[in-house]
Design a protein around this motif. Structure first.
Motif, mmCIF file in Angstrom:
data_model
loop_
_atom_site.group_PDB
_atom_site.id
_atom_site.type_symbol
_atom_site.label_atom_id
_atom_site.label_comp_id
_atom_site.label_asym_id
_atom_site.label_seq_id
_atom_site.Cartn_x
_atom_site.Cartn_y
_atom_site.Cartn_z
ATOM 1 N N ASN A 176 14.553 12.007 14.286
ATOM 2 C CA ASN A 176 15.766 12.149 13.489
ATOM 3 C C ASN A 176 15.589 11.426 12.155
ATOM 4 O OD1 ASN A 176 16.387 9.357 13.852
ATOM 5 N ND2 ASN A 176 17.308 9.831 15.818
ATOM 6 N N LEU A 177 16.507 11.689 11.248
ATOM 7 C CA LEU A 177 16.362 11.209 9.877
ATOM 8 C C LEU A 177 16.366 9.683 9.806
ATOM 9 C CD1 LEU A 177 16.031 12.778 7.243
ATOM 10 C CD2 LEU A 177 18.446 12.392 6.789
ATOM 11 N N THR A 178 17.177 9.045 10.638
ATOM 12 C CA THR A 178 17.238 7.581 10.629
ATOM 13 C C THR A 178 15.902 6.973 11.032
ATOM 14 O OG1 THR A 178 19.598 7.660 11.190
ATOM 15 C CG2 THR A 178 18.445 5.580 11.559
ATOM 16 N N THR A 179 15.258 7.559 12.041
ATOM 17 C CA THR A 179 13.964 7.053 12.479
ATOM 18 C C THR A 179 12.910 7.227 11.389
ATOM 19 O OG1 THR A 179 14.520 7.637 14.758
ATOM 20 C CG2 THR A 179 12.211 7.197 14.280
ATOM 21 N N ILE A 180 12.942 8.358 10.691
ATOM 22 C CA ILE A 180 11.991 8.586 9.604
ATOM 23 C C ILE A 180 12.184 7.550 8.498
ATOM 24 C CG2 ILE A 180 11.326 10.201 7.781
ATOM 25 C CD1 ILE A 180 12.002 12.477 9.690
ATOM 26 N N VAL A 181 13.438 7.282 8.156
ATOM 27 C CA VAL A 181 13.722 6.285 7.109
ATOM 28 C C VAL A 181 13.214 4.906 7.529
ATOM 29 C CG1 VAL A 181 15.590 5.032 5.964
ATOM 30 C CG2 VAL A 181 15.665 7.517 6.103
ATOM 31 N N LEU A 182 13.464 4.528 8.779
ATOM 32 C CA LEU A 182 13.008 3.221 9.254
ATOM 33 C C LEU A 182 11.488 3.120 9.255
ATOM 34 C CD1 LEU A 182 15.499 2.576 12.212
ATOM 35 C CD2 LEU A 182 15.474 1.470 9.968
ATOM 36 N N LEU A 183 10.814 4.170 9.700
ATOM 37 C CA LEU A 183 9.356 4.146 9.729
ATOM 38 C C LEU A 183 8.777 4.058 8.318
ATOM 39 C CD1 LEU A 183 8.487 6.760 12.508
ATOM 40 C CD2 LEU A 183 8.056 4.300 12.562
ATOM 41 N N LEU A 184 9.298 4.868 7.404
ATOM 42 C CA LEU A 184 8.809 4.811 6.028
ATOM 43 C C LEU A 184 9.104 3.453 5.395
ATOM 44 C CD1 LEU A 184 9.790 8.377 4.733
ATOM 45 C CD2 LEU A 184 7.536 7.574 5.439
ATOM 46 N N GLY A 185 10.268 2.876 5.714
ATOM 47 C CA GLY A 185 10.591 1.559 5.183
ATOM 48 C C GLY A 185 9.700 0.469 5.747
ATOM 49 N N LEU A 186 9.370 0.570 7.042
ATOM 50 C CA LEU A 186 8.514 -0.430 7.670
ATOM 51 C C LEU A 186 7.093 -0.411 7.129
ATOM 52 C CD1 LEU A 186 9.653 -0.164 11.408
ATOM 53 C CD2 LEU A 186 10.031 -2.072 9.848
ATOM 54 N N PHE A 187 6.680 0.729 6.573
ATOM 55 C CA PHE A 187 5.339 0.817 6.001
ATOM 56 C C PHE A 187 5.371 0.853 4.473
ATOM 57 C CE2 PHE A 187 4.661 2.230 10.309
ATOM 58 C CZ PHE A 187 3.417 1.704 10.624
ATOM 59 N N GLY A 188 6.547 0.716 3.881
ATOM 60 C CA GLY A 188 6.646 0.764 2.437
ATOM 61 C C GLY A 188 6.864 -0.573 1.768
ATOM 62 N N TRP A 189 6.954 -1.660 2.552
ATOM 63 C CA TRP A 189 7.266 -2.958 1.958
ATOM 64 C C TRP A 189 6.080 -3.709 1.350
ATOM 65 C CZ3 TRP A 189 4.714 -7.122 3.967
ATOM 66 C CH2 TRP A 189 4.223 -7.016 5.270
ATOM 67 N N PRO A 190 4.811 -3.476 1.735
ATOM 68 C CA PRO A 190 3.722 -4.301 1.188
ATOM 69 C C PRO A 190 3.626 -4.340 -0.335
ATOM 70 C CG PRO A 190 2.950 -3.146 3.127
ATOM 71 C CD PRO A 190 4.311 -2.608 2.829
ATOM 72 N N PRO A 191 3.754 -3.211 -1.086
ATOM 73 C CA PRO A 191 3.699 -3.340 -2.554
ATOM 74 C C PRO A 191 4.804 -4.230 -3.118
ATOM 75 C CG PRO A 191 3.391 -1.046 -1.887
ATOM 76 C CD PRO A 191 3.816 -1.791 -0.665
ATOM 77 N N ILE A 192 6.000 -4.134 -2.531
ATOM 78 C CA ILE A 192 7.103 -4.981 -2.988
ATOM 79 C C ILE A 192 6.808 -6.444 -2.678
ATOM 80 C CG2 ILE A 192 9.575 -5.457 -2.729
ATOM 81 C CD1 ILE A 192 9.973 -2.530 -2.059
ATOM 82 N N ALA A 193 6.246 -6.711 -1.504
ATOM 83 C CA ALA A 193 5.917 -8.087 -1.118
ATOM 84 C C ALA A 193 4.889 -8.700 -2.055
ATOM 85 C CB ALA A 193 5.415 -8.108 0.327
ATOM 86 N N ARG A 194 3.923 -7.928 -2.464
ATOM 87 C CA ARG A 194 2.881 -8.479 -3.339
ATOM 88 C C ARG A 194 3.443 -8.785 -4.728
ATOM 89 N NH1 ARG A 194 -2.793 -5.493 -2.011
ATOM 90 N NH2 ARG A 194 -3.431 -6.994 -3.575
ATOM 91 N N ILE A 195 4.294 -7.901 -5.241
ATOM 92 C CA ILE A 195 4.920 -8.174 -6.540
ATOM 93 C C ILE A 195 5.853 -9.383 -6.433
ATOM 94 C CG2 ILE A 195 6.444 -7.266 -8.312
ATOM 95 C CD1 ILE A 195 3.729 -5.998 -8.365
ATOM 96 N N ALA A 196 6.633 -9.443 -5.350
ATOM 97 C CA ALA A 196 7.556 -10.564 -5.168
ATOM 98 C C ALA A 196 6.793 -11.880 -5.056
ATOM 99 C CB ALA A 196 8.407 -10.336 -3.915
ATOM 100 N N ARG A 197 5.705 -11.883 -4.337
ATOM 101 C CA ARG A 197 4.892 -13.104 -4.204
ATOM 102 C C ARG A 197 4.397 -13.581 -5.562
ATOM 103 N NH1 ARG A 197 -0.703 -13.847 -3.963
ATOM 104 N NH2 ARG A 197 -1.359 -15.784 -2.921
ATOM 105 N N ALA A 198 3.861 -12.650 -6.363
ATOM 106 C CA ALA A 198 3.349 -13.034 -7.682
ATOM 107 C C ALA A 198 4.461 -13.572 -8.580
ATOM 108 C CB ALA A 198 2.672 -11.820 -8.325
ATOM 109 N N GLU A 199 5.630 -12.935 -8.550
ATOM 110 C CA GLU A 199 6.731 -13.373 -9.394
ATOM 111 C C GLU A 199 7.283 -14.723 -8.951
ATOM 112 O OE1 GLU A 199 8.228 -11.882 -12.273
ATOM 113 O OE2 GLU A 199 6.198 -11.062 -12.153
#
Length: 311
Positions: free
Chosen positions: A173-196
């Motif tokens: 279902n759509l909610t599961t797809i959103v959660l899965l994509l979100g769970l694998f989409g955070w690393p680029p944000i984490a790396r930028i946040a760490r540097a900042e």
């Protein structure tokens, strides 16, 4: 005369007051043609999504065209984008697919942003062994193939829908797809946040906040995070387009939610008839292209506007 000069100088001083970071960024962004084009495309898609019940020419599940025209018909006055093999009006399905696309993109990046800010912010601010552990975790998620994981989840936990064109095929279902994509989409944000966070924690205004007794949470939320957001907004805008494209790919493979109208689902239903009725596949492909291009151009404009090296 002196008093007049004094008043004029005071007015000039008030007028020349330095603008804030966001105001300066917006002023640079307005001069960026690429960014403004992206903003226009994104605004158009958002407007279509909001007004979809009002501007769609037919009901979302109206298949009356099958009775009047057969299984499919080309573009006409009654159906500007034609109809597909199931009798749906293609324009109507595209209009109703816009809210799904935006919900996936924004929902995915909401999940990814929360995880990325939490992990990257703590990693950059605390440092030491916590930084090492969290960065190794980030690298682990970066190398995992997200689509292989999604296919495995579909096989293990997918729901089998009966009585639809996807009969006996598991789906998410759509909610599961959103959660899965979100769970694998955070690393680029984490790396930028760490540097900042690493850069900002040693700035003078942060040291001043510590000297006046500001708590760690106040320093993180009121001083560091607002100044880190311009760089994070860029990667978040880029990630929204990527999430929309990923959901379209999942739906095109046949594992999307059949109860949600999405552009990838339209491609899944109609790609086999590409030679016979190309309009049914070209229209949703164009919608995906315009939306993803809009967010990418918007991210490019934001990067130029809030890049500290740009004057």
């Amino acid at each position: 005369m002196a008093s007049i000069d004094h008043i004029s100088a005071a007015g000039t001083a008030r007028t020349d007051k330095p603008r804030g970071m966001w105001a300066q960024g917006w002023a640079r962004f307005r001069r960026n043609r690429t960014g403004m084009l992206g903003l226009g495309l994104v605004s158009f898609v958002v407007l279509v999504a909001i007004l979809s019940p009002l501007i769609a020419p037919y009901a979302a599940n109206d298949q009356s065209a099958m009775m009047n025209f057969g299984s499919r018909s080309g573009p006409s006055l009654a159906h500007p984008f034609g109809t597909d093999r199931m009798g749906y009006d293609v324009l109507t399905r595209i209009v109703y697919g816009a809210p799904t696309a935006l919900a996936v993109g924004l929902g995915t990046m909401l999940v990814a942003s929360v995880l990325g800010l939490l992990i990257g912010g703590i990693s950059g601010y605390v440092g030491g062994w916590a930084d090492e552990v969290m960065m190794r975790l980030t690298e682990f998620f970066l190398v995992l193939p997200v689509f292989v994981v999604i296919l495995a989840v579909v096989r293990l936990f997918g729901v089998i829908v009966v009585g639809t064109p996807l009969e006996d095929i598991p789906y998410l279902n759509l909610t599961t797809i959103v959660l899965l994509l979100g769970l694998f989409g955070w690393p680029p944000i984490a790396r930028i946040a760490r540097a900042e966070f690493m850069r900002l924690k040693s700035m003078e205004f942060v040291e001043a906040a510590r000297c006046i007794g500001a708590t760690r949470s106040d320093i993180l939320l009121r001083h560091i995070l607002p100044n880190a957001m311009p760089s994070l907004v860029v990667v978040i805008a880029l990630g929204i387009g990527s999430a929309i494209l990923s959901e379209a790919m999942v739906s095109f493979l046949g594992f999307g939610d059949p109860e949600a109208i999405s552009w990838g689902q339209l491609l899944y239903f109609n790609y086999a008839q590409l030679k016979v009725s190309p309009w049914a596949s070209i229209a949703p492909s164009t919608a995906i292209f315009i939306t993803v291009l809009g967010f990418n151009l918007l991210a490019d404009g934001l990067s130029d506007a809030f890049n500290p090296r740009v004057k």
